[in-house]
Design a protein around this motif. Structure first.
Motif, PDB file in Angstrom:
ATOM      1  N   TYR A 387       0.450  -1.352  -0.098  1.00 13.49           N
ATOM      2  CA  TYR A 387       0.183   0.133  -0.093  1.00 13.49           C
ATOM      3  C   TYR A 387       1.063   1.507   0.172  1.00 13.49           C
ATOM      4  CZ  TYR A 387      -3.571  -2.928   1.192  1.00 13.49           C
ATOM      5  OH  TYR A 387      -4.641  -4.445   0.862  1.00 13.49           O
ATOM      6  N   ALA A 388       1.629   1.040   0.284  1.00 15.41           N
ATOM      7  CA  ALA A 388       2.602   2.374   0.727  1.00 15.41           C
ATOM      8  C   ALA A 388       3.727   2.964  -1.131  1.00 15.41           C
ATOM      9  CB  ALA A 388       3.752   1.953   1.909  1.00 15.41           C
ATOM     10  N   ASP A 389       3.939   1.858  -1.491  1.00 16.32           N
ATOM     11  CA  ASP A 389       4.588   2.265  -2.733  1.00 16.32           C
ATOM     12  C   ASP A 389       3.684   2.488  -3.741  1.00 16.32           C
ATOM     13  OD1 ASP A 389       6.373   2.278  -5.015  1.00 16.32           O
ATOM     14  OD2 ASP A 389       6.385  -0.390  -4.843  1.00 16.32           O
ATOM     15  N   LEU A 390       2.823   4.124  -3.737  1.00 16.48           N
ATOM     16  CA  LEU A 390       2.354   4.500  -4.420  1.00 16.48           C
ATOM     17  C   LEU A 390       2.421   4.981  -6.207  1.00 16.48           C
ATOM     18  CD1 LEU A 390       1.142   7.608  -2.420  1.00 16.48           C
ATOM     19  CD2 LEU A 390       0.025   4.874  -2.215  1.00 16.48           C
ATOM     20  N   GLN A 391       3.853   4.137  -6.373  1.00 18.07           N
ATOM     21  CA  GLN A 391       5.014   4.787  -7.675  1.00 18.07           C
ATOM     22  C   GLN A 391       4.942   3.229  -7.844  1.00 18.07           C
ATOM     23  OE1 GLN A 391       6.585   8.664  -7.718  1.00 18.07           O
ATOM     24  NE2 GLN A 391       7.003   8.200  -5.577  1.00 18.07           N
ATOM     25  N   GLY A 392       5.403   2.569  -7.744  1.00 14.11           N
ATOM     26  CA  GLY A 392       5.618   1.091  -7.787  1.00 14.11           C
ATOM     27  C   GLY A 392       7.192   1.469  -8.312  1.00 14.11           C
ATOM     28  N   ASN A 393       7.448   2.327  -7.367  1.00 18.80           N
ATOM     29  CA  ASN A 393       9.562   2.260  -7.808  1.00 18.80           C
ATOM     30  C   ASN A 393      10.423   1.647  -6.363  1.00 18.80           C
ATOM     31  OD1 ASN A 393       8.734   4.029  -5.646  1.00 18.80           O
ATOM     32  ND2 ASN A 393       8.955   5.233  -7.305  1.00 18.80           N
ATOM     33  N   GLY A 394       8.925   1.058  -5.379  1.00 18.54           N
ATOM     34  CA  GLY A 394      10.279   0.148  -4.018  1.00 18.54           C
ATOM     35  C   GLY A 394       9.864   1.509  -2.932  1.00 18.54           C
ATOM     36  N   TYR A 395       9.826   2.235  -3.262  1.00 20.41           N
ATOM     37  CA  TYR A 395       9.774   3.864  -2.138  1.00 20.41           C
ATOM     38  C   TYR A 395       8.554   3.691  -1.104  1.00 20.41           C
ATOM     39  CZ  TYR A 395      14.279   3.898  -4.241  1.00 20.41           C
ATOM     40  OH  TYR A 395      15.900   4.531  -4.454  1.00 20.41           O
TER      41      TYR A 395
END
Length: 686
Positions: A387-395
């Motif tokens: 849920y916290a990786d809103l951009q799909g970049n692993g952050y």
């Protein structure tokens, strides 16, 4: 809180008055009797023969009790008074005020005593934001009580006021016609009780008045036991001992018990705006206080697990596994004009939950609680990736889903301008701040330890360690500002570095995400002239476009922030630098008489003989109260290793010998000793 105000508190009930004990609140003034986010008394004024009183002195008896010494008269010149008045006030489910009038003449005196009382029943956020109300008010006399009432549909709040002496009661207050004998006194006790949701004519108020005396006795015994259980601190630098006692007392004052765990407590965040459960603040404070009062961490972990997110709710920014940001109980919450019941709008509390769970087990050895909370910890770890990786970049990134009332910045620096570029521009959303990646890394590493050593799941541990290593590698590549040799405060949604220099770098050291090859440059910045004021590390470096030494998160010094920076410096072996931070904040604590505020000015120490007050700082505030405790841990280098406690002191020279006796932990009780050997003046006094 402003100078000249007197406050007493217990849990989330508090009273703030002027130095006479009077309350004359405005729509924007946080004075009055508050409980569960509502002001139950906004006007409380004492007169004798129609005349206001002057203050002689005020005694700070306990955090829940104070005493005012008063005389009749006006003006600034003291006239030999024939009367004196003593008000002793104790908070407990409202407050009880003992009123004593002493006659110093050789003749009896007839007096008219009057207490004027009223309430606006303002929601705490109506006070903060100067909002108007829409419900209906009523004042009535019921069986020897003045009852002030506010009603909006089914939402009802009442204030019950009574006296132990006969009084003339009307809708605006209580009056006493008395005769005080020569060299005698007259006494009455006034009970003020905050009542929620009672119907007209109920006995809720009187019943709670009868319960107040028992509650006060319990508070006195509870404070005594609390202080006795804590370790003893002895030091050649004499200001440290009252600083330590103030920390313990303020932590006791900020303890908050929930309905599900009435006999245990966790820290509320701070007076006046945050006297409630705050996930992140309670976690940070529990980490700070863990070596001294580990029971706070135990309760915090259990209470937050009970309220962990279970669904996707955009209004409350809730996700499964997410740890709440805050709980609220006032009118605006009841009518969903503020989404705080509970509200989940942060991105830091969830990974920090796992950090606290692991640190608690490392310190106490309480594997039973860690097994009990395994599913809560697993859900928190899952939230990081699902849920916290809103951009799909692993952050880990954040962006509020409730555009009307949700928090815009969902990191610990949650003011609107706290995350900015060097030139002052603000980035777009989603935002991935650097310290959130550090917290996520630390949570995965600590979760792996718990999975391997307590939960018996080595495969899960291996997976978490692999994910953490990958995150650390990418982070040190993507966030590192090459031309400045520090970590950017955030990444823009398009991957650009938000390149201002901030104290967040210190949290990265604490989390362990910084490559060793980069750590020395980070430490150099933290103790360099742009970030280090001499009193502490600024939230933003001098020279950044938005830098302001009295800007909330853009240049002030936060004691809580500095305590974790010192811990982070110790983690990477920068012992002398950590001692410099310890020295600056401890010397500031001495100036503030032991009670560190939420924040203070970031002006260079060479310009200010004393640290500069920040005008609206919360005080006491939980994670500022806990800061000296963590600084003591950092200064002595206290770290658990298995069933042993390692002590590796690096203390300022002027501190001399320091002893902490009977530190609780998995080793039962142990003593720690250190002697100051680090010349910190070269860092703090330049």
């Amino acid at each position: 809180m402003s100078d000249g105000l007197v406050q007493i508190l217990e849990g989330n009930t508090f009273v703030v008055s002027d130095d006479r004990g009077d309350i004359e609140a405005s729509l924007t003034d946080p004075t009055g009797l508050f409980s569960f986010d509502t002001r139950f008394l906004s006007h409380w004024v004492l007169t004798v023969n129609g005349q206001r009183l002057n203050v002689l002195s005020t005694d700070d008896l306990q955090y829940f009790q104070t005493r005012f010494f008063l005389v009749p008269g006006s003006g600034t010149v003291y006239v030999d008074s024939k009367l004196s008045v003593i008000r002793q006030r104790e908070v407990a489910d409202g407050f009880r005020e003992e009123l004593r009038v002493l006659n110093h003449e050789s003749e009896p005196v007839d007096l008219q005593i009057r207490i004027e009382a009223a309430s606006d029943f303002a929601d705490l956020f109506e006070v903060k934001d100067a909002l108007s109300k829409t419900g209906h008010y009523q004042a009535r006399v019921v069986g020897g009580h003045l009852v002030l009432e506010y009603r909006r549909e089914t939402y009802v709040r009442e204030t019950w006021i009574s006296s132990t002496s006969p009084a003339g009661i009307d809708e605006k207050g209580l009056s006493f016609s008395i005769t005080v004998p020569s060299h005698g006194e007259w006494t009455t006790s006034l009970d003020v009780v905050a009542s929620s949701g009672s119907a007209e004519g109920s006995e809720n108020g009187p019943t709670r008045i009868r319960d107040q005396r028992r509650v006060r006795r319990d508070m006195e015994r509870g404070l005594e036991k609390w202080m006795q259980r804590a370790p003893a601190v002895e030091c050649d630098w004499k200001p440290l001992e009252p600083i330590y006692r103030r920390c313990l007392t303020d932590l006791a004052a900020l303890r908050f018990s929930t309905l599900t765990m009435p006999n245990q407590s966790l820290p509320a965040a701070g007076l006046p705006w945050f006297m409630t459960i705050f996930g992140r603040d309670s976690i940070f404070t529990s980490l700070q206080a863990l070596p001294f009062v580990p029971e706070l961490a135990s309760t915090t972990l259990q209470v937050l697990a009970e309220r962990q997110g279970t669904r996707i709710d955009d209004f409350r920014d809730e996700d499964p596994g997410r740890i709440l940001h805050e709980m609220r109980y006032g009118e605006l919450t009841a009518f969903e004009e503020r989404p705080h019941s509970p509200y989940y709008g942060n991105a830091d509390a969830t990974p920090l939950y796992v950090v606290l769970l692991d640190e608690y087990e490392r310190w106490t050895g309480d594997s039973k609680l860690v097994r009990k909370l395994e599913q809560a910890a697993r859900a928190a770890l899952s939230w990081i990736d699902e849920y916290a990786d809103l951009q799909g970049n692993g952050y880990v990134s954040y962006q509020r889903r409730n555009d009307k009332t949700g928090l815009e910045n969902q990191c610990w620096k949650d003011s609107w301008d706290s995350i900015s570029y060097r030139n002052g521009d603000l980035p777009g959303f989603p935002r991935a701040t650097c310290e959130l990646q550090g917290y996520a890394y630390d949570a995965k590493m600590r979760g792996a330890r718990l999975a391997r050593q307590v939960w018996g799941d080595p495969a899960f541990a291996d997976r978490l360690e692999k994910e953490a290593a990958d995150l650390k590698r990418r982070f040190n590549r993507d966030f590192w500002v090459e031309d400045g040799e520090y970590f950017a405060v955030a990444l823009e949604s398009d991957g650009r570095q938000v390149d201002s220099l901030t104290s967040n770098n210190g949290h990265l050291l604490w989390s362990g995400i910084v490559d060793k090859s980069k750590a020395r440059a980070v430490a150099r910045h933290l103790l360099g002239p742009r970030l280090f004021s001499g009193w502490g590390v600024r939230t933003m470096a001098e020279g950044e476009a938005r830098y302001n030494p009295i800007g909330y998160h853009v240049g002030t010094v936060w004691p809580f922030d500095n305590s974790f920076i010192a811990w982070g410096l110790r983690r990477y072996g920068f012992k002398e630098e950590a001692a410099g931070v310890v020295a600056g904040i401890m010397q500031a604590a001495e100036v503030f008489k032991g009670r560190l505020p939420e924040a203070f000015g970031g002006y260079p120490r060479s310009l200010t003989r004393y640290p500069v007050q920040y005008p609206t700082a919360c005080s006491p505030q939980a994670w500022s109260t806990g800061a000296p405790l963590l600084l003591l841990r950092a200064g002595l280098g206290l770290e658990p290793h298995g069933d042993n406690l390692v002590v590796d002191p690096a203390l300022p020279t002027w501190m001399g010998n320091l002893e902490i006796l009977d530190l609780p932990g998995r080793w039962k009780r142990i003593d720690a000793f250190g002697r100051g050997r680090v010349d910190t003046d070269r860092m703090t006094m330049r």
